[in-house]
Design an enzyme around this catalytic site. Sequence first.
Site, PDB file in Angstrom:
ATOM      1  N   GLY A  46       0.834  -1.194   0.000  1.00  0.00           N
ATOM      2  CA  GLY A  46       0.000   0.000   0.000  1.00  0.00           C
ATOM      3  C   GLY A  46       0.867   1.241   0.000  1.00  0.00           C
ATOM      4  O   GLY A  46       2.048   1.188   0.371  1.00  0.00           O
ATOM      5  N   GLN A  51       2.966   9.963   1.525  1.00  0.00           N
ATOM      6  CA  GLN A  51       4.255   9.289   1.640  1.00  0.00           C
ATOM      7  C   GLN A  51       5.220   9.700   0.529  1.00  0.00           C
ATOM      8  O   GLN A  51       6.419   9.488   0.652  1.00  0.00           O
ATOM      9  CB  GLN A  51       4.077   7.770   1.628  1.00  0.00           C
ATOM     10  CG  GLN A  51       3.413   7.239   2.884  1.00  0.00           C
ATOM     11  CD  GLN A  51       3.260   5.745   2.810  1.00  0.00           C
ATOM     12  OE1 GLN A  51       2.279   5.239   2.292  1.00  0.00           O
ATOM     13  NE2 GLN A  51       4.254   5.032   3.315  1.00  0.00           N
ATOM     14  N   CYS A  88       5.791  -0.389   7.339  1.00  0.00           N
ATOM     15  CA  CYS A  88       5.464   0.772   6.512  1.00  0.00           C
ATOM     16  C   CYS A  88       6.697   1.161   5.698  1.00  0.00           C
ATOM     17  O   CYS A  88       7.816   1.151   6.212  1.00  0.00           O
ATOM     18  CB  CYS A  88       5.048   1.930   7.412  1.00  0.00           C
ATOM     19  SG  CYS A  88       4.601   3.428   6.533  1.00  0.00           S
ATOM     20  N   LEU A  89       6.461   1.512   4.447  1.00  0.00           N
ATOM     21  CA  LEU A  89       7.566   1.938   3.591  1.00  0.00           C
ATOM     22  C   LEU A  89       8.225   3.217   4.111  1.00  0.00           C
ATOM     23  O   LEU A  89       9.383   3.481   3.816  1.00  0.00           O
ATOM     24  CB  LEU A  89       7.078   2.134   2.153  1.00  0.00           C
ATOM     25  CG  LEU A  89       6.572   0.868   1.450  1.00  0.00           C
ATOM     26  CD1 LEU A  89       5.980   1.210   0.086  1.00  0.00           C
ATOM     27  CD2 LEU A  89       7.683  -0.163   1.323  1.00  0.00           C
ATOM     28  N   HIS A 130      -4.575   1.249   7.298  1.00  0.00           N
ATOM     29  CA  HIS A 130      -3.224   1.809   7.447  1.00  0.00           C
ATOM     30  C   HIS A 130      -3.025   2.992   6.495  1.00  0.00           C
ATOM     31  O   HIS A 130      -2.538   4.053   6.894  1.00  0.00           O
ATOM     32  CB  HIS A 130      -2.202   0.705   7.175  1.00  0.00           C
ATOM     33  CG  HIS A 130      -0.774   1.142   7.165  1.00  0.00           C
ATOM     34  ND1 HIS A 130       0.127   0.738   8.127  1.00  0.00           N
ATOM     35  CD2 HIS A 130      -0.072   1.926   6.304  1.00  0.00           C
ATOM     36  CE1 HIS A 130       1.314   1.267   7.857  1.00  0.00           C
ATOM     37  NE2 HIS A 130       1.217   1.988   6.754  1.00  0.00           N
ATOM     38  N   GLU A 131      -3.409   2.801   5.227  1.00  0.00           N
ATOM     39  CA  GLU A 131      -3.202   3.871   4.238  1.00  0.00           C
ATOM     40  C   GLU A 131      -4.100   5.067   4.512  1.00  0.00           C
ATOM     41  O   GLU A 131      -3.681   6.215   4.359  1.00  0.00           O
ATOM     42  CB  GLU A 131      -3.397   3.343   2.817  1.00  0.00           C
ATOM     43  CG  GLU A 131      -2.419   2.250   2.407  1.00  0.00           C
ATOM     44  CD  GLU A 131      -0.957   2.548   2.688  1.00  0.00           C
ATOM     45  OE1 GLU A 131      -0.548   3.728   2.651  1.00  0.00           O
ATOM     46  OE2 GLU A 131      -0.207   1.591   2.953  1.00  0.00           O
ATOM     47  N   HIS A 134      -2.637   7.320   7.036  1.00  0.00           N
ATOM     48  CA  HIS A 134      -1.627   8.243   6.495  1.00  0.00           C
ATOM     49  C   HIS A 134      -2.264   9.562   6.053  1.00  0.00           C
ATOM     50  O   HIS A 134      -1.652  10.626   6.184  1.00  0.00           O
ATOM     51  CB  HIS A 134      -0.915   7.631   5.285  1.00  0.00           C
ATOM     52  CG  HIS A 134       0.259   6.777   5.632  1.00  0.00           C
ATOM     53  ND1 HIS A 134       1.379   7.251   6.266  1.00  0.00           N
ATOM     54  CD2 HIS A 134       0.487   5.455   5.411  1.00  0.00           C
ATOM     55  CE1 HIS A 134       2.251   6.270   6.426  1.00  0.00           C
ATOM     56  NE2 HIS A 134       1.736   5.161   5.923  1.00  0.00           N
TER      57      HIS A 134
END
Length: 154
Positions: A46, A51, A88-89, A130-131, A134
Amino acid sequence: MAIRVILKDSDPLLREVSKPVKEITPRIHKLLDDMAETMYDANGVGLAAPQIAILKRVIIVDVGDGLIELINPEVVEQDGEQIGPEGCLSVPGVVGKVKRANYAKVKGLNRHGEEIIVEGTGLKARALLHEIDHLNGVLFTDLALELYKEELNI
């Protein structure tokens, strides 16, 4: 398409609340394309626009059953509970044990401006929630019951 730089957790932009997309333009299409290329290149499941330093309410998710693109996503229903590992990235090398709903129903717009509903359980619910977090300046580390270093399988 282009691979964008993914912001790291110390970047203050990740703590900002993203703005709704007012009009779906070719720039939004390019953003979606770039996000997908960036996510796949980084082996993620995701990615949210903040991000990559774009404070717009746009997310993508692919947990293995195809790419989901959502513009202005909203959680309309959640149910159940799951506690599991999350990464997470934007927070490389760290995993957290996070409690989330086991089922999530999200509505948003697709790239053509049509309203769509996406439902998921398990990992798909986790990734969607999660996304969307953000977009509200929330990182999984804020919610984690515990954090630990990711083990590298070399």
